[in-house]
Design an enzyme around this catalytic site. Structure first.
Site, PDB file in Angstrom:
ATOM      1  N   TYR A  46     -14.648 -12.301  -0.561  1.00  0.00           N
ATOM      2  CA  TYR A  46     -15.370 -11.054  -0.881  1.00  0.00           C
ATOM      3  C   TYR A  46     -16.547 -11.335  -1.821  1.00  0.00           C
ATOM      4  CZ  TYR A  46     -11.625  -8.472   1.381  1.00  0.00           C
ATOM      5  OH  TYR A  46     -10.740  -7.987   2.317  1.00  0.00           O
ATOM      6  N   ARG A  76       0.822  -1.228   0.000  1.00  0.00           N
ATOM      7  CA  ARG A  76       0.000   0.000   0.000  1.00  0.00           C
ATOM      8  C   ARG A  76       0.845   1.263   0.000  1.00  0.00           C
ATOM      9  NH1 ARG A  76      -5.573  -0.874   1.678  1.00  0.00           N
ATOM     10  NH2 ARG A  76      -6.088  -2.674   0.410  1.00  0.00           N
ATOM     11  N   ARG A 114      -3.447   6.450   1.039  1.00  0.00           N
ATOM     12  CA  ARG A 114      -4.007   7.675   1.621  1.00  0.00           C
ATOM     13  C   ARG A 114      -3.115   8.399   2.613  1.00  0.00           C
ATOM     14  NH1 ARG A 114      -9.238   4.350   3.027  1.00  0.00           N
ATOM     15  NH2 ARG A 114      -7.530   2.868   3.041  1.00  0.00           N
ATOM     16  N   ARG A 127      -6.338  11.125  -6.297  1.00  0.00           N
ATOM     17  CA  ARG A 127      -7.587  10.388  -6.160  1.00  0.00           C
ATOM     18  C   ARG A 127      -8.782  11.340  -6.285  1.00  0.00           C
ATOM     19  NH1 ARG A 127     -10.014   8.940  -1.071  1.00  0.00           N
ATOM     20  NH2 ARG A 127     -11.548   7.283  -1.308  1.00  0.00           N
ATOM     21  N   ASP A 148      -6.593  -3.046  -7.738  1.00  0.00           N
ATOM     22  CA  ASP A 148      -7.144  -3.698  -6.549  1.00  0.00           C
ATOM     23  C   ASP A 148      -7.460  -5.154  -6.870  1.00  0.00           C
ATOM     24  OD1 ASP A 148      -8.153  -2.792  -3.703  1.00  0.00           O
ATOM     25  OD2 ASP A 148      -9.539  -4.315  -4.434  1.00  0.00           O
TER      26      ASP A 148
HETATM   27  C1  LIG Z   1      -8.021  -7.473   0.683  1.00  0.00           C
HETATM   28  C2  LIG Z   1      -7.426  -6.578  -0.372  1.00  0.00           C
HETATM   29  C3  LIG Z   1      -8.102  -5.568  -1.115  1.00  0.00           C
HETATM   30  N1  LIG Z   1      -7.170  -4.997  -1.966  1.00  0.00           N
HETATM   31  C4  LIG Z   1      -5.954  -5.590  -1.792  1.00  0.00           C
HETATM   32  C5  LIG Z   1      -6.101  -6.616  -0.825  1.00  0.00           C
HETATM   33  C6  LIG Z   1      -5.001  -7.580  -0.405  1.00  0.00           C
HETATM   34  C7  LIG Z   1      -4.006  -6.957   0.489  1.00  0.00           C
HETATM   35  C8  LIG Z   1      -4.516  -6.579   1.840  1.00  0.00           C
HETATM   36  O1  LIG Z   1      -4.825  -7.487   2.626  1.00  0.00           O
HETATM   37  O2  LIG Z   1      -4.570  -5.366   2.101  1.00  0.00           O
HETATM   38  C9  LIG Z   1      -4.703  -5.337  -2.516  1.00  0.00           C
HETATM   39  C10 LIG Z   1      -4.398  -3.978  -2.955  1.00  0.00           C
HETATM   40  N2  LIG Z   1      -5.143  -2.839  -2.844  1.00  0.00           N
HETATM   41  C11 LIG Z   1      -4.465  -1.793  -3.386  1.00  0.00           C
HETATM   42  C12 LIG Z   1      -3.244  -2.286  -3.917  1.00  0.00           C
HETATM   43  C13 LIG Z   1      -2.298  -1.439  -4.736  1.00  0.00           C
HETATM   44  C14 LIG Z   1      -0.891  -1.666  -4.565  1.00  0.00           C
HETATM   45  C15 LIG Z   1      -0.303  -1.301  -3.211  1.00  0.00           C
HETATM   46  O3  LIG Z   1      -0.034  -0.100  -2.980  1.00  0.00           O
HETATM   47  O4  LIG Z   1      -0.022  -2.209  -2.402  1.00  0.00           O
HETATM   48  C16 LIG Z   1      -3.175  -3.641  -3.615  1.00  0.00           C
HETATM   49  C17 LIG Z   1      -2.067  -4.642  -3.884  1.00  0.00           C
HETATM   50  C18 LIG Z   1      -4.913  -0.399  -3.435  1.00  0.00           C
HETATM   51  C19 LIG Z   1      -6.008   0.030  -2.539  1.00  0.00           C
HETATM   52  N3  LIG Z   1      -7.187  -0.621  -2.281  1.00  0.00           N
HETATM   53  C20 LIG Z   1      -7.974   0.143  -1.475  1.00  0.00           C
HETATM   54  C21 LIG Z   1      -7.281   1.356  -1.193  1.00  0.00           C
HETATM   55  C22 LIG Z   1      -7.832   2.521  -0.396  1.00  0.00           C
HETATM   56  C23 LIG Z   1      -8.889   3.146  -1.257  1.00  0.00           C
HETATM   57  C24 LIG Z   1      -8.979   4.629  -1.208  1.00  0.00           C
HETATM   58  O5  LIG Z   1      -8.108   5.336  -1.738  1.00  0.00           O
HETATM   59  O6  LIG Z   1      -9.993   5.059  -0.644  1.00  0.00           O
HETATM   60  C25 LIG Z   1      -6.057   1.298  -1.864  1.00  0.00           C
HETATM   61  C26 LIG Z   1      -4.992   2.358  -1.930  1.00  0.00           C
HETATM   62  C27 LIG Z   1      -9.359  -0.198  -1.015  1.00  0.00           C
HETATM   63  C28 LIG Z   1      -9.616  -1.585  -0.595  1.00  0.00           C
HETATM   64  N4  LIG Z   1      -9.362  -2.701  -1.315  1.00  0.00           N
HETATM   65  C29 LIG Z   1      -9.710  -3.814  -0.591  1.00  0.00           C
HETATM   66  C30 LIG Z   1     -10.251  -3.386   0.639  1.00  0.00           C
HETATM   67  C31 LIG Z   1     -10.739  -4.314   1.731  1.00  0.00           C
HETATM   68  C32 LIG Z   1     -10.227  -1.994   0.625  1.00  0.00           C
HETATM   69  C33 LIG Z   1     -10.808  -1.081   1.662  1.00  0.00           C
HETATM   70  C34 LIG Z   1      -9.964  -0.989   2.862  1.00  0.00           C
HETATM   71  C35 LIG Z   1      -9.109   0.237   2.787  1.00  0.00           C
HETATM   72  O7  LIG Z   1      -9.705   1.311   2.530  1.00  0.00           O
HETATM   73  O8  LIG Z   1      -7.903   0.156   3.034  1.00  0.00           O
HETATM   74  C36 LIG Z   1      -9.539  -5.187  -1.045  1.00  0.00           C
END
Ligand SMILES: Cc1c2[nH]c(c1CCC(=O)O)Cc1[nH]c(c(CCC(=O)O)c1C)Cc1[nH]c(c(CCC(=O)O)c1C)Cc1[nH]c(c(C)c1CCC(=O)O)C2
Length: 342
Positions: free
Chosen positions: A150, A23, A27, A36, A73
């Protein structure tokens, strides 16, 4: 000189480990929040190749990490298979659910995912052109079990209860779902590699909730199948597997699946993992992401302790899970300094 990340993944023991952060585009960075906002929302950002490439590059410019991870994602794959997907601000993802054999059968065939995912491949092409020459480009997908949790629940769940319930009630339907995701994942990762990804990572964030035979059937078997297909199509592309919270099951995971590297969450001790997991090859991890919030001498001491624990073999420094939105970018810089100066 080959990129540091690729050298570690090839099994080389390096004096200073390559470093990146799950990540890392997120944010906690003001420049991410601005881009974003420009995109409108999170999914629009994922599907806008110029802006997705821009946020991927932001942490590279700011911190000089050894690797960039494609901005996308894991839930784009269910969407490409026909599920509805949206994000509720402050809560997380929502999807239309898949809970019966009929609903699994009505998902799109795996080879029809590419129309929807084409913008992601374009993001990879832009990055392959624009990244600094020493920075490796990592593509990724969710592992089938985690993606299925999911799809079945229609949202994130604390205990993955709905997916466990379907697995226990109708194992054939659940297995068909896992198979469909597995096939889509092979095609998706191959397309990322063809667009320029140099490494791919499989995120199994909920692997830890699979016990006994279920861990073999739904964490190991799909990873082994995906990795075997990738090795056949792209034999030189290393694969990182992240069976988060696998605990004792981290032992032997690389051998059982064919992964080139196992990523460790921060619930396992570095000394234990050096002995039992790194003995089989490269490991990645595993600083507690809380240190990116709290900082200070504890952060420096922990980062150096982990670096030293893994110094006897191939290691990629990372957090044990994603950096959180409340993290301070100054602490990221401090972590990198601690690792590179350790
Ligand atoms: C379970 C999972 C998801 N997404 C992901 C996983 C597996 C890794 C982990 O366990 O965290 C993987 C993921 N999500 C994102 C990436 C991009 C690469 C990175 O920077 O690592 C990667 C590799 C961007 C993201 N994916 C998400 C964000 C935040 C969204 C935003 O900008 O509002 C980002 C940067 C949103 C997301 N996406 C997901 C959830 C549950 C959420 C909401 C929770 C949160 O807000 O952190 C599903």
């Amino acid at each position: 000189m080959t990129k540091l990340l690729l050298r570690a993944l090839a099994g080389e023991t390096l004096p200073v480990p390559p470093i990146w952060m799950m990540r890392q585009a997120g944010r906690y960075l003001p420049e991410y929040r601005a881009t974003r906002a420009q995109a409108g929302d999170f999914l629009s950002l994922c599907y806008n190749p110029d802006l997705a490439a821009e946020v991927t590059l932001q942490p590279i410019r700011r911190f000089g990490f050894d690797a960039a991870i494609l901005f996308a994602d894991i839930l784009l794959v269910p969407q490409a298979l026909g599920a509805d997907l949206w994000f509720v601000t402050g809560e997380g993802p929502r999807l239309s659910t898949v809970t019966t054999a009929d609903e699994v059968a009505r998902l799109k065939p795996a080879d029809q995912i590419h129309d929807r995912l084409a913008p992601v491949y374009e993001t990879v092409r832009i990055l392959a052109r624009e990244l600094p020459r020493d920075t490796a480009l990592i593509g990724f997908a969710g592992a089938p079990w985690t993606v299925a949790t999911y799809m079945v629940a229609g949202r994130g769940t604390p205990d993955q209860g709905p997916a466990h319930a379907l697995k226990d009630r109708d194992r054939a339907a659940f297995t068909a779902l896992i198979d469909r995701i597995t096939e889509a994942t092979i095609l998706y990762l191959s397309a990322q590699i063809e667009a320029g990804a140099e490494v791919v990572k499989l995120f199994d964030s909920w692997a830890g909730s699979l016990k006994g035979q279920d861990f073999d059937d739904f964490a190991i078997a799909p990873a082994r199948r995906i990795i075997a297909a990738m090795k056949e199509r792209h034999p030189h592309v290393p694969i990182i597997a992240f069976p988060r919270e696998a605990g004792e099951r981290y032992i032997g995971f690389a051998r059982a699946t064919g992964a080139d590297c196992v990523a460790l969450d921060n619930s396992v001790g570095a000394d234990w993992a050096a002995r039992h997991v790194q003995a089989d090859g490269c490991v990645q991890g595993n600083l507690d992401p809380r240190h990116m919030v709290t900082g200070g001498p504890d952060l420096v001491a922990e980062a150096q302790r982990i670096t030293r624990a893994f110094r006897g073999g191939p290691h990629i420094f990372n957090l044990g899970h994603g950096i959180t939105p409340d993290a301070d970018p100054e602490n990221v810089a401090l972590m990198i300094k601690a690792v590179r100066g350790a």
